[in-house]
Scaffold this motif. Structure first.
Motif, PDB file in Angstrom:
ATOM      1  N   TYR A   1      -7.540   0.315  14.648  1.00 49.10           N
ATOM      2  CA  TYR A   1      -7.508   0.034  13.445  1.00 49.10           C
ATOM      3  C   TYR A   1      -6.030   0.288  12.850  1.00 49.10           C
ATOM      4  CZ  TYR A   1     -12.595  -0.692  13.052  1.00 49.10           C
ATOM      5  OH  TYR A   1     -13.662  -1.027  13.290  1.00 49.10           O
ATOM      6  N   ILE A   2      -5.397  -0.361  12.360  1.00 53.16           N
ATOM      7  CA  ILE A   2      -3.999   0.011  11.804  1.00 53.16           C
ATOM      8  C   ILE A   2      -4.020   0.146  10.410  1.00 53.16           C
ATOM      9  CG2 ILE A   2      -1.543  -0.684  11.730  1.00 53.16           C
ATOM     10  CD1 ILE A   2      -1.829  -2.346  14.353  1.00 53.16           C
ATOM     11  N   ILE A   3      -3.823   1.480   9.957  1.00 50.86           N
ATOM     12  CA  ILE A   3      -4.110   1.625   8.572  1.00 50.86           C
ATOM     13  C   ILE A   3      -2.611   1.873   7.469  1.00 50.86           C
ATOM     14  CG2 ILE A   3      -5.000   3.637   6.884  1.00 50.86           C
ATOM     15  CD1 ILE A   3      -7.098   4.200   9.163  1.00 50.86           C
ATOM     16  N   LYS A   4      -2.901   1.176   6.493  1.00 54.90           N
ATOM     17  CA  LYS A   4      -1.712   1.643   5.539  1.00 54.90           C
ATOM     18  C   LYS A   4      -2.390   2.136   4.185  1.00 54.90           C
ATOM     19  CE  LYS A   4       1.216  -1.871   7.216  1.00 54.90           C
ATOM     20  NZ  LYS A   4       2.055  -3.244   6.901  1.00 54.90           N
ATOM     21  N   VAL A   5      -1.898   3.191   3.653  1.00 55.61           N
ATOM     22  CA  VAL A   5      -2.665   3.540   2.447  1.00 55.61           C
ATOM     23  C   VAL A   5      -1.583   3.704   1.380  1.00 55.61           C
ATOM     24  CG1 VAL A   5      -3.589   5.791   1.434  1.00 55.61           C
ATOM     25  CG2 VAL A   5      -3.888   5.054   3.824  1.00 55.61           C
TER      26      VAL A   5
ATOM     27  N   TRP B   1       0.947   6.274   3.570  1.00 56.49           N
ATOM     28  CA  TRP B   1       1.197   6.385   4.794  1.00 56.49           C
ATOM     29  C   TRP B   1       0.890   5.159   5.502  1.00 56.49           C
ATOM     30  CZ3 TRP B   1      -1.541   5.781   9.359  1.00 56.49           C
ATOM     31  CH2 TRP B   1      -1.144   6.345  10.547  1.00 56.49           C
ATOM     32  N   ASP B   2       1.834   4.801   6.465  1.00 60.62           N
ATOM     33  CA  ASP B   2       1.841   3.522   7.097  1.00 60.62           C
ATOM     34  C   ASP B   2       1.845   3.828   8.421  1.00 60.62           C
ATOM     35  OD1 ASP B   2       2.257   1.084   8.164  1.00 60.62           O
ATOM     36  OD2 ASP B   2       3.480   0.288   6.581  1.00 60.62           O
ATOM     37  N   ALA B   3       0.876   3.252   9.378  1.00 56.95           N
ATOM     38  CA  ALA B   3       0.622   3.576  10.887  1.00 56.95           C
ATOM     39  C   ALA B   3       1.952   2.925  11.454  1.00 56.95           C
ATOM     40  CB  ALA B   3      -0.490   2.999  11.389  1.00 56.95           C
ATOM     41  N   GLU B   4       2.265   1.568  11.173  1.00 56.68           N
ATOM     42  CA  GLU B   4       3.388   0.969  11.746  1.00 56.68           C
ATOM     43  C   GLU B   4       4.747   1.626  11.802  1.00 56.68           C
ATOM     44  OE1 GLU B   4       3.161  -3.088  10.089  1.00 56.68           O
ATOM     45  OE2 GLU B   4       1.566  -3.655  11.553  1.00 56.68           O
ATOM     46  N   LYS B   5       4.992   2.158  10.379  1.00 58.56           N
ATOM     47  CA  LYS B   5       6.089   2.867  10.087  1.00 58.56           C
ATOM     48  C   LYS B   5       6.226   4.136  10.933  1.00 58.56           C
ATOM     49  CE  LYS B   5       7.228   0.901   5.576  1.00 58.56           C
ATOM     50  NZ  LYS B   5       7.262   1.268   4.089  1.00 58.56           N
ATOM     51  N   HIS B   6       4.963   4.643  10.911  1.00 60.90           N
ATOM     52  CA  HIS B   6       5.002   6.119  11.725  1.00 60.90           C
ATOM     53  C   HIS B   6       5.324   5.859  13.392  1.00 60.90           C
ATOM     54  CE1 HIS B   6       3.713  10.042  12.671  1.00 60.90           C
ATOM     55  NE2 HIS B   6       3.109   9.759  13.514  1.00 60.90           N
ATOM     56  N   ASP B   7       4.499   4.841  13.843  1.00 58.10           N
ATOM     57  CA  ASP B   7       4.821   4.604  15.428  1.00 58.10           C
ATOM     58  C   ASP B   7       4.647   3.056  15.560  1.00 58.10           C
ATOM     59  OD1 ASP B   7       5.035   4.484  17.986  1.00 58.10           O
ATOM     60  OD2 ASP B   7       3.689   6.358  18.317  1.00 58.10           O
ATOM     61  N   MET B   8       5.834   2.227  15.403  1.00 67.57           N
ATOM     62  CA  MET B   8       5.917   0.799  15.480  1.00 67.57           C
ATOM     63  C   MET B   8       5.426   0.385  16.927  1.00 67.57           C
ATOM     64  SD  MET B   8       5.821  -2.450  14.210  1.00 67.57           S
ATOM     65  CE  MET B   8       6.675  -2.221  12.662  1.00 67.57           C
TER      66      MET B   8
ATOM     67  N   THR C   1      -5.993  -9.251  11.626  1.00 73.93           N
ATOM     68  CA  THR C   1      -6.068  -9.622  10.289  1.00 73.93           C
ATOM     69  C   THR C   1      -6.176  -8.325   9.359  1.00 73.93           C
ATOM     70  OG1 THR C   1      -7.076 -11.731  10.910  1.00 73.93           O
ATOM     71  CG2 THR C   1      -7.135 -10.977   8.279  1.00 73.93           C
ATOM     72  N   ALA C   2      -5.307  -8.455   8.217  1.00 76.19           N
ATOM     73  CA  ALA C   2      -5.398  -7.257   7.569  1.00 76.19           C
ATOM     74  C   ALA C   2      -6.346  -7.461   6.495  1.00 76.19           C
ATOM     75  CB  ALA C   2      -3.903  -7.083   6.605  1.00 76.19           C
TER      76      ALA C   2
ATOM     77  N   SER D   1      -4.810  -0.520   3.343  1.00 70.91           N
ATOM     78  CA  SER D   1      -4.969  -1.837   3.981  1.00 70.91           C
ATOM     79  C   SER D   1      -5.395  -1.600   5.883  1.00 70.91           C
ATOM     80  CB  SER D   1      -3.709  -2.566   4.139  1.00 70.91           C
ATOM     81  OG  SER D   1      -3.699  -3.795   5.028  1.00 70.91           O
ATOM     82  N   LEU D   2      -6.776  -2.101   6.001  1.00 79.18           N
ATOM     83  CA  LEU D   2      -6.989  -1.980   7.534  1.00 79.18           C
ATOM     84  C   LEU D   2      -6.668  -3.321   8.349  1.00 79.18           C
ATOM     85  CD1 LEU D   2      -8.301   0.299   6.109  1.00 79.18           C
ATOM     86  CD2 LEU D   2     -10.304  -0.108   7.475  1.00 79.18           C
ATOM     87  N   ASN D   3      -5.744  -3.242   9.253  1.00 82.68           N
ATOM     88  CA  ASN D   3      -5.610  -4.475   9.986  1.00 82.68           C
ATOM     89  C   ASN D   3      -6.345  -4.232  11.441  1.00 82.68           C
ATOM     90  OD1 ASN D   3      -4.413  -6.587  11.011  1.00 82.68           O
ATOM     91  ND2 ASN D   3      -2.317  -5.828  11.409  1.00 82.68           N
ATOM     92  N   TYR D   4      -7.267  -5.172  11.510  1.00 83.00           N
ATOM     93  CA  TYR D   4      -7.971  -5.033  12.857  1.00 83.00           C
ATOM     94  C   TYR D   4      -8.334  -6.396  13.455  1.00 83.00           C
ATOM     95  CZ  TYR D   4     -11.915  -5.439   9.805  1.00 83.00           C
ATOM     96  OH  TYR D   4     -12.641  -5.702   8.852  1.00 83.00           O
TER      97      TYR D   4
END
Length: 464
Positions: free
Chosen positions: A84-88, A97-104, A130-131, A147-150
């Motif tokens: 799960y790739i999370i954005k809050v 907080w953005d998982a992709e920005k933290h560790d792309m 899909t987000a 936003s949960l991208n899975y």
């Protein structure tokens, strides 16, 4: 085409059936488990999503209007490893907080691994990441969004794939073990079935070569095979008995012909050489012997006609009781000469049969009774209906027949008189003719006898 042994064919057949059965069960089990597991994963993913959204919602402090970034970071990293790739975002849409920005790179690696695994396992699913956006609520008020991208519509983790591989391995192992056990059991079963059959073939071959003493050593404990072995054993015994009867028949025919032929030959030779004068008495004696031979041949011809497969019965409706009375009159002279008491019991009974043939049956049985019953003896004849058939019973107070001889009384040339005196005992064809005629009518004849007390013959005939 090379023929296979029964053992080999049974073993291969059982193995093929078990292999097919295990394969079908394994395929159905695999399909069913995969479907159920997929449904389970979808439910788990839905629950996981709800848990993540609930946990993220609790990370907002309305009093300080701050977010617990540290906990969101920990939660987001754990979720990332689960796929799960999370954005809050806060309620203003500002990123917290953005998982992709933290560790792309890690996010890309997770997405690539999951996509590869799912495409290899489910190439027709056409899934993709899909987000999905969810509102973060607290006490009925929106405090932000996530936003949960899975991967969808569902995805399996590495642990899930390991579980499925282990399950398939278990199914495959169970199938192999089942197949091996089936082959072993099938081979033993085939051996147990084929051995008595092979033995039966060997024994049948021995029987065909005249060895009637050979038999089976033990039972197979299989009903059908025991029935087969018993039938072959009975066949051997029957053939042995028939062989003995055939030899006895040859000896009896030779004896019956030799005695009168010898007498005639001796007399004629003596008269030709002048030792005897060809007187009327001596010529009459030769004629008597020739008549004996002629009568014997006639009896044999009569028996051959009766036993012929082409025997035609001229069936008509007749009264069995009246026929018995009529036939008994033909023996009145002998009955009177021996001072015998003859009684006929019963009542009129109409049957459909060949009158002449049944008359022969009655006459033969009555003649035997008269011949073997001493003076002042009794002969009792009974005609009755029992269920759906007619019975004719004739009892006498004659010399009787030994029990060991009873199975042979209806054989050709059988005589209780072992002295082979034809004048007193006949040629021994009368009862054989009786049995053949009765059998041709679809009936049967039975005998009971006690030495010194007399005999009872029972003829059972169908009424129609």
């Amino acid at each position: 085409m090379r023929k296979q042994s029964l053992r080999r064919r049974l073993s291969l057949t059982i193995a093929a059936v078990v292999l097919l059965t295990v394969s079908i069960i394994s395929i159905l089990a695999n399909v069913s488990i995969n479907r159920k597991f997929k449904d389970y994963i979808e439910v788990q993913q839905s629950q996981k999503t709800e848990e993540l959204i609930s946990s993220l919602s609790q990370q907002y402090n309305p009093e300080t209007e701050d977010w617990n970034i540290d906990f969101i970071h920990v939660l987001g990293m754990y979720a990332l490893y689960d796929g799960y790739i999370i954005k809050v975002y806060d309620d203003q849409g500002t990123g917290i907080w953005d998982a992709e920005k933290h560790d792309m790179s890690l996010c890309n690696q997770v997405m690539a691994d999951i996509s590869l695994r799912m495409k290899e396992k489910y190439p027709r699913m056409n899934g993709e990441f899909t987000a999905h956006t969810y509102e973060l609520m607290q006490d009925g008020e929106k405090v932000g969004s996530a936003s949960l991208n899975y991967y969808g519509p569902f995805f399996l983790s590495e642990n899930d794939f390991q579980f499925l591989r282990a399950l398939n391995t278990i199914l495959l192992s169970a199938g192999i073990v089942s197949l091996l056990l089936a082959v072993m059991i099938g081979w033993r079963l085939a051996k147990r079935i084929s051995e008595p059959l092979s033995k039966a073939v060997t024994i049948s071959r021995e029987i065909s070569e005249g060895n009637y003493e050979i038999g089976f050593d033990k039972d197979t404990n299989i009903k059908e095979l025991d029935g087969l072995t018993q039938a072959i054993t009975n066949l051997a015994g029957s053939l042995k008995e028939q062989e003995g009867l055939r030899k006895r028949l040859t000896a009896d025919v030779a004896h019956e012909l030799r005695t009168p032929l010898t007498t005639v030959s001796t007399h004629l030779e003596a008269m030709i050489e002048g030792v005897w004068e060809p007187t009327k008495e001596r010529l009459s004696s030769c004629q008597e012997e020739v008549k004996r031979i002629s009568n014997l041949v006639k009896d044999l011809e009569k028996l051959a006609r009766v036993e012929s497969d082409n025997l035609k019965l001229n069936k008509t409706s007749m009264d069995l009781y009246e026929l018995v009375k009529t036939v008994s009159r033909t023996c009145e002279a002998e009955i009177y000469h021996q001072n015998l008491k003859v009684t006929i019991e019963g009542e009129p009974l109409t049957i459909t049969a060949d009158r002449d043939r049944i008359s022969q049956v009655i006459l033969n049985l009555l003649s035997n009774a008269v011949k073997y019953t001493p003076e002042h003896g009794n002969i009792r004849m009974v005609v009755c209906k029992v269920h759906d058939h007619a019975e004719f019973i004739i009892e006498d107070t004659g010399s009787g027949i030994e029990e060991k001889e009873l199975p042979f009384v209806f054989e050709r040339f059988y005589r209780a008189d072992k002295s082979r005196n034809r004048k007193s005992g006949g040629a021994g064809l009368g009862l054989a003719i009786v049995k053949s005629i009765v059998s041709a009518h679809g009936g049967r004849v039975e005998v009971k006898s006690t030495v010194g007390k007399g005999s009872e013959f029972k003829v059972i005939l169908p009424i129609l």
